[in-house]
Design a protein around this motif. Structure first.
Motif, short mmCIF file in Angstrom:
data_model
loop_
_atom_site.label_atom_id
_atom_site.label_comp_id
_atom_site.label_asym_id
_atom_site.label_seq_id
_atom_site.Cartn_x
_atom_site.Cartn_y
_atom_site.Cartn_z
N GLU A 58 -8.65 10.39 -0.56
CA GLU A 58 -9.32 9.44 -0.68
C GLU A 58 -9.56 9.80 -2.66
N LYS A 67 -9.94 -1.64 2.26
CA LYS A 67 -10.37 -0.88 2.01
C LYS A 67 -11.83 -0.93 1.42
N GLU A 68 -11.45 -1.52 0.49
CA GLU A 68 -12.91 -2.13 -0.69
C GLU A 68 -13.97 -2.85 0.42
N SER A 88 -4.19 6.15 -7.74
CA SER A 88 -4.16 4.59 -7.79
C SER A 88 -4.35 4.11 -8.49
N VAL A 96 -9.16 -3.69 -7.70
CA VAL A 96 -7.58 -3.70 -7.11
C VAL A 96 -7.14 -4.81 -8.67
N GLU A 98 -5.95 -1.49 -0.30
CA GLU A 98 -6.92 -1.52 -1.15
C GLU A 98 -7.94 -2.52 -1.87
N SER A 120 0.46 -3.08 -0.47
CA SER A 120 -0.45 -1.31 -1.07
C SER A 120 -1.46 -1.83 -1.41
N LEU A 166 -1.47 6.18 -1.03
CA LEU A 166 -1.68 4.72 -0.74
C LEU A 166 -1.55 4.79 0.64
N SER A 185 -6.81 9.58 -4.86
CA SER A 185 -5.85 9.32 -4.97
C SER A 185 -6.89 7.57 -5.58
N TYR A 186 -8.71 8.64 -5.57
CA TYR A 186 -9.00 7.00 -6.52
C TYR A 186 -9.36 8.01 -8.26
#
Length: 410
Positions: free
Chosen positions: A274, A146-147, A282, A31, A143, A139, A66, A277-278
Motif C-alpha cells: 500500500e 478500497k477508498e 498508483s 482517483v 482503487e 483497476s 494495484l 503503491s500510494y
C-alpha cells in the motif's frame, strides 16, 4: 543520461495529489483527480509531459501492484460464494456491449457517413467495435472500492470476480474476430492456452501457498523478507500469465495476491505494498492513462459517433452487468453498484483497439472516438460507483441488512 524523468515524476506526483485532494473536496474519488492530472499534463491539454516508455513501464508495474494488493485484500471465501454470479454478470457484460457496439458501428461505419478506407470486411470491422466495448478495466474500480472500504464486500468481490472472467471472455472474443481477419491466429491454440493457464495457476498455486506458508513460519524474525518474496511471486505469475498463456499480466498478479491472502502475513505484506503503491506507482499509473489521450482531427460526424458510442458503452455495462446481478439474487442498488463498477474501459480497450488495428480491423480515423470513450468511462466510473453506494436506497438497505445480522447474532 537525460534527467528530465525526475522532473516528470515530481510533476506527476504533485499534480495527482493536489487534484486528488480537490476532487475529494467535491466528494468524488481521488482517483478522478489523478486521471485529470494526466490529461492536463499530457498532449490533450498543455503537453508538459510525454507518455514515455519509462512512464509506461512504471505504470505497468503500478497496475500489477494495484491488482496484487487487491488480491491480497480479497476474501477468497466471498469470491467462491460469488463465483456463479460473477460468471453470469461477466457473460452478460460482454454480450450486451458486443451487440450494441456492433449496431452503432453498423450505422456510422459506412462510406456515406464515415470513410475509413479499410479493405477488411465491414461486417468484421463493426463486430470489432463491439469487441472493444466488451473490455473492462477494473483497476480504477479497485482503487475506488478500497477508498470507500468496500473491496472485500459482497459487491466488491463480485465485481472483482466478474472482471477477471470478463478479461478471459474478452480475450476469446478478440481472438475469434482477429482469426477471421488474420489466418495466422489460431483460435484453438488460444483457448488451450487459457485452459492451461488455470491448470497452471491451480497447480503452482498450491505449491506457492504451502511453500510460502512453511517458509514464513520458519523465519518469523524478519517480516521484510516476506514482502520481497511476495513481490517475486507476483511478478513471476504476471510474467507467466502474459508471456506463456496470453492472459493479461494483471490477472496473474491478482491470482498471486489471492494465493497469499490466506497466509498469516497477508496484512503485513498488503500494508507494505500500500505504501509503495500510494507513494509512487498508483499515481503514475492513473496519470499515464490521462497522458495517453491523443485526439486526432475530429469532424462533426466523428464527434457524434463518439457521443453515441460513449453513451452505449456506459449504458450497456450498467444494463448488462446489472441484469446479470439481478438474475443472481442481488437487489436493485447492489445491481446498480456492480454495473457502475464495470463501466471503466481504461487501458484494456486501447490495447484491444491497437491489436485490431494491427490486423486491419480498426481504422486510425476511429481512434479518436475510441479514446474519448476510454477516457470518459474511466473518469466517470468511480463517480458513478460512489454515487450508487451513497444513494439513500442503498444506505437504507445496507442498514436493514446490518440490523438483521445483529438480531441474528443476538
Amino acid at each position: 543520461m537525460d534527467y528530465r524523468f525526475l522532473l516528470d515524476l515530481a510533476l506527476i506526483l504533485l499534480s495527482t495529489k493536489v487534484l486528488g485532494m480537490v476532487t475529494r473536496k467535491f466528494k468524488m474519488p481521488q482517483v478522478v483527480g489523478a486521471l485529470l492530472a494526466g490529461i492536463i499534463l499530457g498532449s490533450a491539454v498543455f503537453g508538459i509531459i510525454d507518455n514515455s516508455s519509462f512512464i509506461k513501464t512504471l505504470s505497468e508495474i503500478g497496475v500489477i501492484v494495484l491488482m496484487f494488493t487487491a488480491g491480497l485484500e480479497s476474501d477468497i471465501h466471498q469470491l467462491k460464494k460469488t463465483g456463479k454470479a460473477s460468471f453470469i454478470i461477466a457473460l452478460l457484460g460482454v454480450i450486451v456491449p458486443l451487440i450494441a457496439g456492433f449496431a452503432v458501428a453498423g450505422v456510422f461505419n459506412d462510406p456515406s457517413v464515415i470513410k475509413t478506407d479499410l479493405e477488411t470486411n465491414r461486417f468484421l470491422q463493426n463486430i470489432f467495435i463491439g469487441v472493444i466495448l466488451t473490455a473492462t478495466s477494473v483497476s480504477i474500480t479497485v482503487e475506488t472500492l478500497k477508498e470507500m472500504g468496500k473491496l472485500s464486500s459482497k459487491v466488491g468481490s463480485t465485481i472483482l470476480g466478474a472482471a477477471v472472467i470478463d478479461d478471459i471472455l474478452g480475450i476469446i472474443a478478440l481472438t475469434v474476430i482477429t482469426s477471421l481477419a488474420d489466418p495466422k491466429v489460431e483460435v484453438g491454440m488460444v483457448m488451450l492456452k487459457i485452459v492451461l493457464f488455470f491448470v497452471f495457476a491451480i497447480g503452482v498455486g498450491f505449491l506457492i501457498y504451502f511453500g510460502f506458508k512453511k517458509w514464513s513460519n520458519r523465519h518469523k524474525q524478519d517480516h521484510r523478507r516476506f514482502v520481497v518474496a511476495a513481490f517475486v511471486i507476483c511478478l513471476l505469475m504476471s510474467f507467466c500469465a502474459e508471456e506463456w498463456f496470453g492472459v493479461a499480466d494483471i490477472t496473474g498478479a491478482f491470482i498471486a495476491g489471492l494465493l497469499l491472502s490466506n497466509t498469516s502475513h497477508s496484512n503485513y505484506i498488503a500494508s507494505r505494498f500500500e505504501t509503495l503503491s500510494y507513494t509512487l506507482l498508483s499515481p503514475i499509473f492513473f496519470a499515464s492513462v490521462g497522458l495517453s489521450v491523443v485526439l486526432n482531427d475530429m469532424n462533426m460526424m466523428l464527434i457524434l459517433f463518439a457521443i453515441i458510442l460513449l453513451l452505449t458503452a456506459i449504458a450497456t455495462k450498467i444494463v448488462g452487468c446489472g441484469l446479470g446481478a439481478r438474475m443472481t439474487g442481488f437487489n436493485g442498488p447492489e445491481s446498480m453498484q456492480i454495473g457502475c463498477g464495470m463501466v471503466s474501459r481504461g487501458e484494456v480497450a486501447l490495447i484491444v483497439a491497437n491489436k485490431g488495428a494491427a490486423v486491419g480491423l480498426m481504422s486510425p480515423v476511429l481512434f479518436g472516438p475510441v479514446v474519448i470513450v476510454v477516457v470518459v468511462t474511466t473518469v466517470i466510473s468511480p463517480i458513478l460507483l460512489k454515487v450508487s453506494f451513497n444513494s439513500k436506497k442503498a444506505k437504507r438497505l445496507e442498514a436493514a441488512k446490518l440490523d438483521d445480522s445483529v438480531e441474528a447474532g443476538g
